[in-house]
Write an enzyme that holds these catalytic residues in place. Sequence first.
Site, short mmCIF file in Angstrom:
data_model
loop_
_atom_site.label_atom_id
_atom_site.label_comp_id
_atom_site.label_asym_id
_atom_site.label_seq_id
_atom_site.Cartn_x
_atom_site.Cartn_y
_atom_site.Cartn_z
N HIS A 1 50.50 30.46 38.62
CA HIS A 1 49.91 29.55 39.15
C HIS A 1 50.33 28.30 38.08
CE1 HIS A 1 46.56 29.66 36.68
NE2 HIS A 1 46.11 30.99 37.35
P1 TYD Z 1 42.56 32.30 38.41
O1 TYD Z 1 42.69 31.26 37.68
O2 TYD Z 1 43.42 32.38 39.75
O3 TYD Z 1 42.70 33.99 37.80
P2 TYD Z 1 44.13 34.25 37.04
O4 TYD Z 1 45.05 33.10 36.70
O5 TYD Z 1 43.44 34.70 35.63
O6 TYD Z 1 44.73 35.34 37.53
O7 TYD Z 1 41.11 32.74 39.17
C1 TYD Z 1 40.55 33.73 39.79
C2 TYD Z 1 39.23 33.46 40.43
O8 TYD Z 1 38.35 33.34 39.42
C3 TYD Z 1 39.47 32.57 41.41
O9 TYD Z 1 38.64 32.65 42.48
C4 TYD Z 1 38.81 31.27 40.63
C5 TYD Z 1 37.76 31.94 39.65
N1 TYD Z 1 37.37 31.25 38.52
C6 TYD Z 1 36.35 30.70 38.41
O10 TYD Z 1 35.52 30.76 38.99
N2 TYD Z 1 36.13 29.93 37.29
C7 TYD Z 1 37.02 30.09 36.28
O11 TYD Z 1 36.56 29.54 35.19
C8 TYD Z 1 38.27 30.59 36.28
C9 TYD Z 1 39.47 30.59 35.38
C10 TYD Z 1 38.43 31.44 37.68
#
Ligand code: TYD
Length: 140
Positions: A52
């Site tokens: 993303h």
């Molecule tokens: P995401 O940012 O998509 O993970 P990555 O980029 O590491 O693969 O986040 C995964 C899930 O965690 C999503 O449902 C949102 C949640 N999340 C939070 O609640 N707080 C946060 O600070 C982060 C980074 C993610």
Amino acid sequence: MDINLCRIENLPRIADARGNLSFVEGPTLVPFDIQRVYYLYDVPGGADRGAHAHKALHQLMIALSGAFEVELDDGKRKKTIRLDRAYRGLYICPMIWRTLQNFSSGAVCLVLASERYDEADYIRDYDAFLELARRPGTCA
Ligand code: TYD
């Protein structure tokens, strides 16, 4: 945003026979105020994270333990950076599509972020990212 704005920051390293110590301090080492810290751990072999971009978020990413790769993509160019030292931080500016991959066993990815969590700041669709990235002046 230009991929060349993303860069490796060498963090201070206080070497000691009892173990090394590094730290992150604003404003010189991180070009933003830190509003949030999160970390990835227990990543199973073969799993990818990220995939993303963020509209306005600035981040500094550190492999606190182990190693992984970060593929950066600004919509025009891509580059892959391997993080494998706890004294190296990767600064990622807004509007960069990033994918974290090839995690070693036991890897811990620490992320310092300029904003609190906000799903509205995410771009999770790659085609939408490309369209926004090609539109000048859209994002911070
Ligand atoms: P995401 O940012 O998509 O993970 P990555 O980029 O590491 O693969 O986040 C995964 C899930 O965690 C999503 O449902 C949102 C949640 N999340 C939070 O609640 N707080 C946060 O600070 C982060 C980074 C993610």
